[in-house]
Structure formats: C-alpha cells, structure tokens
Motif scaffolding. Structure first.
Motif, short mmCIF file in Angstrom:
data_model
loop_
_atom_site.label_atom_id
_atom_site.label_comp_id
_atom_site.label_asym_id
_atom_site.label_seq_id
_atom_site.Cartn_x
_atom_site.Cartn_y
_atom_site.Cartn_z
N GLY A 137 35.44 48.48 41.71
CA GLY A 137 34.61 48.77 40.55
C GLY A 137 34.16 47.51 39.83
N LYS A 138 35.04 46.52 39.73
CA LYS A 138 34.66 45.25 39.10
C LYS A 138 33.47 44.63 39.82
N ILE A 139 33.47 44.79 41.15
CA ILE A 139 32.42 44.16 41.96
C ILE A 139 31.15 45.01 41.99
N ASP A 140 31.29 46.29 42.34
CA ASP A 140 30.12 47.13 42.56
C ASP A 140 29.50 47.67 41.28
N VAL A 141 30.29 47.81 40.24
CA VAL A 141 29.78 48.37 38.99
C VAL A 141 29.54 47.29 37.95
N GLU A 142 30.52 46.42 37.78
CA GLU A 142 30.42 45.40 36.73
C GLU A 142 29.71 44.13 37.18
N GLY A 143 29.51 43.98 38.48
CA GLY A 143 28.73 42.85 38.98
C GLY A 143 29.49 41.56 39.19
N GLN A 144 30.82 41.61 39.15
CA GLN A 144 31.59 40.41 39.45
C GLN A 144 31.48 40.07 40.92
N SER A 145 31.64 38.80 41.26
CA SER A 145 31.74 38.42 42.66
C SER A 145 33.12 38.81 43.19
N VAL A 146 33.23 38.93 44.49
CA VAL A 146 34.53 39.22 45.10
C VAL A 146 35.53 38.14 44.72
N GLU A 147 35.07 36.89 44.81
CA GLU A 147 35.95 35.76 44.51
C GLU A 147 36.47 35.82 43.07
N GLU A 148 35.58 36.14 42.15
CA GLU A 148 35.95 36.20 40.73
C GLU A 148 36.95 37.33 40.47
N ALA A 149 36.66 38.51 41.02
CA ALA A 149 37.54 39.66 40.78
C ALA A 149 38.92 39.45 41.40
N VAL A 150 38.95 38.93 42.62
CA VAL A 150 40.23 38.72 43.30
C VAL A 150 41.03 37.61 42.62
N ALA A 151 40.37 36.55 42.19
CA ALA A 151 41.08 35.46 41.51
C ALA A 151 41.75 35.97 40.24
N ALA A 152 41.05 36.81 39.47
CA ALA A 152 41.65 37.36 38.25
C ALA A 152 42.84 38.25 38.58
N TRP A 153 42.71 39.05 39.63
CA TRP A 153 43.82 39.93 40.03
C TRP A 153 45.02 39.10 40.49
N MET A 154 44.77 38.07 41.27
CA MET A 154 45.86 37.23 41.74
C MET A 154 46.60 36.59 40.57
N GLY A 155 45.84 36.13 39.58
CA GLY A 155 46.47 35.50 38.43
C GLY A 155 47.31 36.45 37.61
N ALA A 156 46.91 37.71 37.56
CA ALA A 156 47.61 38.70 36.74
C ALA A 156 48.72 39.43 37.49
N ASN A 157 48.83 39.20 38.80
CA ASN A 157 49.76 40.00 39.60
C ASN A 157 50.59 39.16 40.56
#
Length: 316
Positions: free
Chosen positions: A283-303
């Motif tokens: 959803g972050k990528i397809d709806v909110e327009g984040q790049s895959v790299e951006e969305a995954v980097a944020a997830w990695m940092g939080a998890n």
C-alpha cells in the motif's frame, strides 16, 4: 492472495547454530525482480538483509514465467516469491535437472477466492457462507447481467476461476471479466465508497485486502477430487464446487548458491515474510507513491527484531 503471526519469522535458529563462511563477498548476488509489487517487497527485504550481512546485491528484472533457465545457468541467483498456483513447467524441469534448488516457503499465507468488501455482508445476510449467494443474487444484478447477479472475474487472460465457481456451485451469477488488475481495484473502491453490492474474484496478499476490508466467501476446501469428480462436493453435477486449490509461496536459488555464499544461503533459507507485513508495504508503494527502496528501508529500520536475528545467526 491470510493474516498471521509477526513479520519475518526466525526459523531454525535454535541451539547448535554457528556462523557460516561468507564466501565470495566480492561478487554480487543477483535477485530476480518480477512483475508485481508484493514480489518487489519480498525481494528487497531479502536483499537488504543480505546487504546488512556484508554482501553486494543486485536486483535484476526477470520474466516470472521464463527466468528459471537463467537461474539454472547462474545468471540469476535467487527468486524470493514463487507461487505454486502459477509457475511455469520450466521451473520443475530446472529443479529436476539440478540447476535450481528450492529453499523453503516464504511464509506468506496466500489465498485466492470469491470475495466482497465487508459492508456487503449487510446487503447479503448469511455471508460469508456461500449458500447466502443463492438468495441474494438479485442484489448484485446489473443491466448487463439481469436477472443474474454480476461477479467481477479476473481479467480474461488470467483464466476464468470465478466463472468456474459460479458454474460449480450452480449460482445465479454471470462472471464478467475485469479489464485489468486496476479495474478490479476501481470496482472495490467504488463499491466501498458507495456501500454498493460487489462480488469479485480476488487474492491475498494484496494491499487492497486491507484498504477495502475485503472478505472471502467460505467455500469447501479445494481438494484435488473437486476438480476431477463431479460427485465430490455439494453439486453432484459439476466440478469446481470448492475453493481455489491451496497455494504455496516459496523461494528458490541457483544450485551453486550455498557453496558460493554459505552465510547468504542460510539467511535466504531462514527468511520468511508474512501478509501482515507485506500488505501494508504494498500500500505504501502502490497507493501512497513511495518507492520500493524507501518503503522497505523504513520497515527495516522499524523492525530490526524481525530480521536481525536471522542475519546474526548466519554471520556471528
């Protein structure tokens, strides 16, 4: 395309595990990027884990149905999201020939089926039981389907699994193929906004499952006999009177992978991802327009608690 436990599972990290050799860290590990967002998420999470371990990773665009010869030849080193329900015959050939090695399930609880936005249960009382559709088909009728209800099926080139179920269960619905995946999403969005009736063929993991609170109709488990023997199931006169066949989602690598990059092989074998983590990232990528790299980097940092123990077990 089921909701579940917690993120990246830590598999096989019990006692006795020791760090593996790193292997050829100067040579890039090439991971296949296929045609859908969820696969991009799975692959980038795996790739970022390898990078954290000290490896060089390249993401290589590859056709999902025909990439297995390249993997067998060592031109691609790993594929992180292979669906058993939709995999080419070439995959099995390359595994049998010894060039490709399956390395375990990804952990996504995949499901395909007949579905509806949650509010439709108020329009058709008795859902999610499939029998409820017998009595409220008229609620789903449109000008092109009267007097039958409308089922929005997969695009025509994806096959006719929804239509097959309507015939299998002898339900008074006409299956109308959607023009594309985007058209399916448009139907879900419109029905949710207007609180109108919608029956649709859909799958998880998909970000729309969460965004539009999509629910699956309860159908008998899809056993092999259902697709071959009309006597099986509630309709004695037809096959396909059951749910879709269960789907596994698994990982595979070039057969020389574990010898060339032993620690990386351990990481990828023990890497899993679940729907509860993947769907919001989609959803972050397809709806909110984040790049895959951006969305995954944020997830990695939080998890870190979900992926770091897998990396540490293989490298420390």
């Amino acid at each position: 395309m089921k909701y579940l436990s917690c993120g990246i599972a830590i598999a096989a990290i019990a006692g006795g595990v020791h760090a593996a050799e790193m292997g050829a860290v100067d040579e890039p590990i090439k991971l296949a990027i296929n045609e859908w967002t969820g696969q991009h998420v799975s692959t980038h999470v795996a790739g970022e884990m390898l990078k954290k371990a000290g490896y060089n990773v390249e993401y290589v665009t590859a056709g999902y149905m025909n990439m297995y010869q390249a993997m067998s030849d060592g031109e691609i080193h790993g594929a992180m999201e292979i669906w058993s329900s939709n995999v080419s015959d070439d995959y099995a050939k390359q595994v049998e020939a010894g060039g490709v090695t399956e390395i375990g399930d990804l952990g996504l609880d995949a499901k395909e089926g007949i579905a509806y936005p949650a509010h439709v249960a108020e329009i058709c009382p008795g859902l999610p039981a499939w029998e409820a559709l017998k009595d409220c088909a008229g609620q789903f009728a449109t000008a092109e389907t009267l007097p039958m209800g409308r089922l929005v099926d997969y695009p025509a080139d994806w096959g006719t699994p929804g239509a097959d179920r309507m015939t299998g269960f002898d339900l008074p619905f006409k299956a109308v193929p959607a023009g594309s995946e985007g058209a399916l999403i448009t139907e879900l969005r419109a029905a949710t906004e207007k609180k109108s009736p919608l029956l649709i063929t859909f799958w998880q993991p998909h970000w729309a499952m969460s965004a539009y609170d999509v629910q699956f109709v309860d159908l008998p488990v899809g056993e092999p006999a259902c697709f071959e023997d009309p006597a099986w199931g509630p309709n004695p006169n037809a096959v396909n009177d059951c749910d879709f066949a269960p789907t596994r989602i698994f990982k595979a690598t070039w057969s020389g992978f574990d010898e060339k990059w032993p620690a990386a092989a351990e990481i990828l074998a023990n890497f899993t991802l679940n729907v509860a983590d993947q769907q919001p990232l989609m959803g972050k990528i397809d709806v909110e327009g984040q790049s895959v790299e951006e969305a995954v980097a944020a997830w990695m940092g939080a998890n870190e608690d979900k992926w770091k123990p897998v990396v540490d077990a293989a490298t420390n």
